[in-house]
Scaffold this motif. Structure first.
Motif, PDB file in Angstrom:
ATOM      1  N   ARG A   1       2.509  12.598 -24.821  1.00 44.15           N
ATOM      2  CA  ARG A   1       2.876  13.990 -24.539  1.00 44.15           C
ATOM      3  C   ARG A   1       4.295  14.095 -23.994  1.00 44.15           C
ATOM      4  O   ARG A   1       5.041  15.020 -24.317  1.00 44.15           O
ATOM      5  N   LYS A   2       4.666  13.094 -23.180  1.00 43.49           N
ATOM      6  CA  LYS A   2       6.033  13.077 -22.632  1.00 43.49           C
ATOM      7  C   LYS A   2       7.050  12.948 -23.768  1.00 43.49           C
ATOM      8  O   LYS A   2       8.069  13.640 -23.779  1.00 43.49           O
ATOM      9  N   GLU A   3       6.756  12.089 -24.711  1.00 47.04           N
ATOM     10  CA  GLU A   3       7.690  11.887 -25.832  1.00 47.04           C
ATOM     11  C   GLU A   3       7.851  13.155 -26.667  1.00 47.04           C
ATOM     12  O   GLU A   3       8.937  13.463 -27.146  1.00 47.04           O
ATOM     13  N   LYS A   4       6.734  13.907 -26.793  1.00 42.87           N
ATOM     14  CA  LYS A   4       6.819  15.176 -27.536  1.00 42.87           C
ATOM     15  C   LYS A   4       7.788  16.126 -26.837  1.00 42.87           C
ATOM     16  O   LYS A   4       8.588  16.808 -27.475  1.00 42.87           O
ATOM     17  N   ILE A   5       7.683  16.154 -25.502  1.00 43.46           N
ATOM     18  CA  ILE A   5       8.578  17.028 -24.721  1.00 43.46           C
ATOM     19  C   ILE A   5      10.033  16.567 -24.895  1.00 43.46           C
ATOM     20  O   ILE A   5      10.928  17.394 -25.080  1.00 43.46           O
TER      21      ILE A   5
ATOM     22  N   GLU B   1      10.878  12.419 -17.031  1.00 46.89           N
ATOM     23  CA  GLU B   1      10.362  11.046 -16.856  1.00 46.89           C
ATOM     24  C   GLU B   1       9.693  10.908 -15.481  1.00 46.89           C
ATOM     25  O   GLU B   1       8.555  10.440 -15.365  1.00 46.89           O
ATOM     26  N   SER B   2      10.396  11.352 -14.442  1.00 48.00           N
ATOM     27  CA  SER B   2       9.829  11.194 -13.091  1.00 48.00           C
ATOM     28  C   SER B   2       8.613  12.105 -12.902  1.00 48.00           C
ATOM     29  O   SER B   2       7.656  11.748 -12.218  1.00 48.00           O
ATOM     30  N   LEU B   3       8.656  13.280 -13.548  1.00 46.83           N
ATOM     31  CA  LEU B   3       7.526  14.212 -13.453  1.00 46.83           C
ATOM     32  C   LEU B   3       6.247  13.591 -14.043  1.00 46.83           C
ATOM     33  O   LEU B   3       5.181  13.611 -13.424  1.00 46.83           O
ATOM     34  N   TYR B   4       6.371  12.999 -15.212  1.00 46.85           N
ATOM     35  CA  TYR B   4       5.203  12.409 -15.872  1.00 46.85           C
ATOM     36  C   TYR B   4       4.769  11.108 -15.180  1.00 46.85           C
ATOM     37  O   TYR B   4       3.582  10.784 -15.168  1.00 46.85           O
ATOM     38  N   THR B   5       5.735  10.390 -14.590  1.00 47.35           N
ATOM     39  CA  THR B   5       5.379   9.188 -13.839  1.00 47.35           C
ATOM     40  C   THR B   5       4.546   9.581 -12.612  1.00 47.35           C
ATOM     41  O   THR B   5       3.546   8.951 -12.282  1.00 47.35           O
ATOM     42  N   GLU B   6       4.988  10.690 -11.985  1.00 51.48           N
ATOM     43  CA  GLU B   6       4.258  11.177 -10.813  1.00 51.48           C
ATOM     44  C   GLU B   6       2.855  11.653 -11.207  1.00 51.48           C
ATOM     45  O   GLU B   6       1.879  11.379 -10.510  1.00 51.48           O
ATOM     46  N   LEU B   7       2.774  12.324 -12.346  1.00 53.37           N
ATOM     47  CA  LEU B   7       1.467  12.778 -12.845  1.00 53.37           C
ATOM     48  C   LEU B   7       0.551  11.572 -13.079  1.00 53.37           C
ATOM     49  O   LEU B   7      -0.617  11.582 -12.682  1.00 53.37           O
ATOM     50  N   ALA B   8       1.125  10.534 -13.705  1.00 52.12           N
ATOM     51  CA  ALA B   8       0.325   9.341 -14.005  1.00 52.12           C
ATOM     52  C   ALA B   8      -0.165   8.685 -12.711  1.00 52.12           C
ATOM     53  O   ALA B   8      -1.329   8.262 -12.617  1.00 52.12           O
ATOM     54  N   THR B   9       0.702   8.627 -11.706  1.00 51.08           N
ATOM     55  CA  THR B   9       0.311   8.016 -10.427  1.00 51.08           C
ATOM     56  C   THR B   9      -0.801   8.828  -9.774  1.00 51.08           C
ATOM     57  O   THR B   9      -1.778   8.276  -9.254  1.00 51.08           O
ATOM     58  N   LYS B  10      -0.658  10.166  -9.825  1.00 49.47           N
ATOM     59  CA  LYS B  10      -1.665  11.017  -9.178  1.00 49.47           C
ATOM     60  C   LYS B  10      -3.003  10.954  -9.911  1.00 49.47           C
ATOM     61  O   LYS B  10      -4.064  11.000  -9.279  1.00 49.47           O
ATOM     62  N   LEU B  11      -2.934  10.839 -11.209  1.00 44.69           N
ATOM     63  CA  LEU B  11      -4.184  10.693 -11.968  1.00 44.69           C
ATOM     64  C   LEU B  11      -4.875   9.381 -11.597  1.00 44.69           C
ATOM     65  O   LEU B  11      -6.103   9.328 -11.500  1.00 44.69           O
ATOM     66  N   TYR B  12      -4.054   8.364 -11.379  1.00 50.82           N
ATOM     67  CA  TYR B  12      -4.628   7.069 -10.991  1.00 50.82           C
ATOM     68  C   TYR B  12      -5.352   7.200  -9.652  1.00 50.82           C
ATOM     69  O   TYR B  12      -6.479   6.719  -9.490  1.00 50.82           O
ATOM     70  N   VAL B  13      -4.688   7.891  -8.719  1.00 50.64           N
ATOM     71  CA  VAL B  13      -5.302   8.100  -7.400  1.00 50.64           C
ATOM     72  C   VAL B  13      -6.643   8.817  -7.568  1.00 50.64           C
ATOM     73  O   VAL B  13      -7.639   8.455  -6.939  1.00 50.64           O
ATOM     74  N   TYR B  14      -6.637   9.815  -8.450  1.00 46.89           N
ATOM     75  CA  TYR B  14      -7.881  10.543  -8.691  1.00 46.89           C
ATOM     76  C   TYR B  14      -8.954   9.612  -9.265  1.00 46.89           C
ATOM     77  O   TYR B  14     -10.092   9.596  -8.810  1.00 46.89           O
ATOM     78  N   ILE B  15      -8.551   8.839 -10.244  1.00 44.81           N
ATOM     79  CA  ILE B  15      -9.526   7.996 -10.944  1.00 44.81           C
ATOM     80  C   ILE B  15     -10.147   6.970  -9.993  1.00 44.81           C
ATOM     81  O   ILE B  15     -11.351   6.753 -10.021  1.00 44.81           O
ATOM     82  N   ILE B  16      -9.349   6.366  -9.126  1.00 44.25           N
ATOM     83  CA  ILE B  16      -9.934   5.341  -8.242  1.00 44.25           C
ATOM     84  C   ILE B  16     -10.654   5.946  -7.046  1.00 44.25           C
ATOM     85  O   ILE B  16     -11.591   5.374  -6.536  1.00 44.25           O
ATOM     86  N   SER B  17     -10.223   7.124  -6.610  1.00 46.89           N
ATOM     87  CA  SER B  17     -10.842   7.662  -5.394  1.00 46.89           C
ATOM     88  C   SER B  17     -11.740   8.865  -5.637  1.00 46.89           C
ATOM     89  O   SER B  17     -12.504   9.266  -4.766  1.00 46.89           O
ATOM     90  N   GLY B  18     -11.634   9.473  -6.821  1.00 42.01           N
ATOM     91  CA  GLY B  18     -12.447  10.644  -7.130  1.00 42.01           C
ATOM     92  C   GLY B  18     -11.991  11.889  -6.383  1.00 42.01           C
ATOM     93  O   GLY B  18     -12.726  12.873  -6.276  1.00 42.01           O
ATOM     94  N   GLN B  19     -10.753  11.861  -5.841  1.00 38.99           N
ATOM     95  CA  GLN B  19     -10.237  13.043  -5.129  1.00 38.99           C
ATOM     96  C   GLN B  19      -9.902  14.156  -6.119  1.00 38.99           C
ATOM     97  O   GLN B  19      -9.653  13.901  -7.284  1.00 38.99           O
ATOM     98  N   ASN B  20      -9.869  15.382  -5.563  1.00 43.50           N
ATOM     99  CA  ASN B  20      -9.448  16.503  -6.397  1.00 43.50           C
ATOM    100  C   ASN B  20      -7.919  16.531  -6.402  1.00 43.50           C
ATOM    101  O   ASN B  20      -7.294  16.653  -5.349  1.00 43.50           O
TER     102      ASN B  20
END
Lengths: 114, 204
Positions: B94-98, B122-141
């Motif tokens: 999706r980042k590449e499309k943008i 680039e930094s926006l999508y990197t941050e999104l990826a990091t936050k999704l990871y946090v969600y996936i491992i911790s189940g946070q909203n």
């Protein structure tokens, strides 16, 4: 020639077990250049370069292109696969083989200085 | 021959000075006029390019970014046992499309602006990826965190897109030319007086 182990997470001092973003990839290359005389030096003086990603849970294409894109272009896909060994989980390894390495050969980044 | 010219100048020096001043004024006027028109034309061309490639497309950029963030928010909320590497691959796509849709055309207008936009995305999508990871491992909203990230990054993007707008012709330069012209006219009057004096000395 002894193989050499490279620990990206430790070198980049990352908090999360993720290798993300072209800037981080380029930073890794810059660190290797300053501390270990560069990838090409390591390639000449070591049989294999082992990238230790034991605890890494994700790596994106941008990071790979930033760190290794230039090496893939210089060595070619086959030689790169022979020289660089990625110790990582199967999903990342599969992406490296099937997506990242082919993408490196076609990569013409807009801004990259690597 | 020279004497004739000097005689003529002696009789008509006032007219000669006035005619020279008028001619010079007309020439300078046209020089300034064409220079300014040229600057305005260049500015207009640059602005049209900016409008087409940046202004008219920026709203769509933010819509696309918002859609992507919403997609990943829902994506992460609806799925359990996500394969994180697969999520990363999707984010990358999706980042590449943008990049292709927005950054590459902007490069035609301004390479630096394109680089800035690419780095921000680039930094926006990197941050999104990091936050999704946090969600996936911790189940946070992550909805709050994701919206905040998007809002902050959008503000940053808007700021440098605004800064990338072409600037109008430099008023300072125009002011400088006007002062120069005034000095030339002042010197021309002096020159007239010197000329009269010289002719007088030559003849006597």
């Amino acid at each position: 020639m002894e193989p050499i182990k490279i620990y990206p997470k430790a070198l980049l001092n990352l908090q999360q077990p993720l290798l993300l973003g072209r800037p981080n990839g380029e930073k890794l290359t810059a660190i290797i250049n300053s501390k270990l005389s560069g990838w090409d030096y390591l390639e000449k003086h070591h049989d294999k370069i082992i990238i230790v990603c034991d605890f890494i849970e994700g790596m994106n294409k941008s990071f790979f292109l930033g760190a290794f894109g230039q090496r893939v272009k210089i060595l070619g896909a086959e030689k790169f696969r022979e020289k660089y060994v990625f110790n990582c989980i199967a999903t990342i390894k599969s992406d490296i083989d099937n997506e990242f390495i082919p993408a490196s050969l076609l990569d013409f980044p807009i801004t990259s200085t690597n | 021959m020279l004497k004739d010219i000097l005689e003529w100048l002696k009789d008509n020096s006032v007219y000669a000075t006035i005619i020279m001043q008028i001619l010079l004024a007309i020439m300078i006027h046209f020089a300034i006029y064409y220079s300014r028109r040229n600057n305005e034309r260049k500015f207009q061309e640059k602005f049209n390019l900016y409008k087409t490639l940046v202004l008219d497309r920026s709203s769509q950029l933010f819509i696309d970014l918002y859609d992507d963030f919403q997609y990943f928010q829902k994506f992460s909320a609806n799925k359990t046992n996500l394969n994180y590497q697969a999520v990363l691959t999707e984010i990358e796509g999706r980042k590449e499309k943008i990049f292709v849709k927005f950054c590459l055309p902007i490069k035609l207008y301004d390479g630096n602006l394109c680089n800035d936009l690419e780095n921000a995305i680039e930094s926006l999508y990197t941050e999104l990826a990091t936050k999704l990871y946090v969600y996936i491992i911790s189940g946070q909203n992550i909805s709050y965190l994701v919206n905040e990230t998007l809002s902050q990054s959008s503000n940053r993007i808007i700021e440098f897109l605004k800064l990338g707008a072409p600037t109008s012709i430099k008023r300072n330069k125009l002011q400088f030319i006007k002062i120069k012209v005034a000095i030339i006219f002042k010197n021309l009057n002096k020159l007239g007086k010197i000329l009269k004096h010289l002719i007088f000395v030559q003849i006597t």
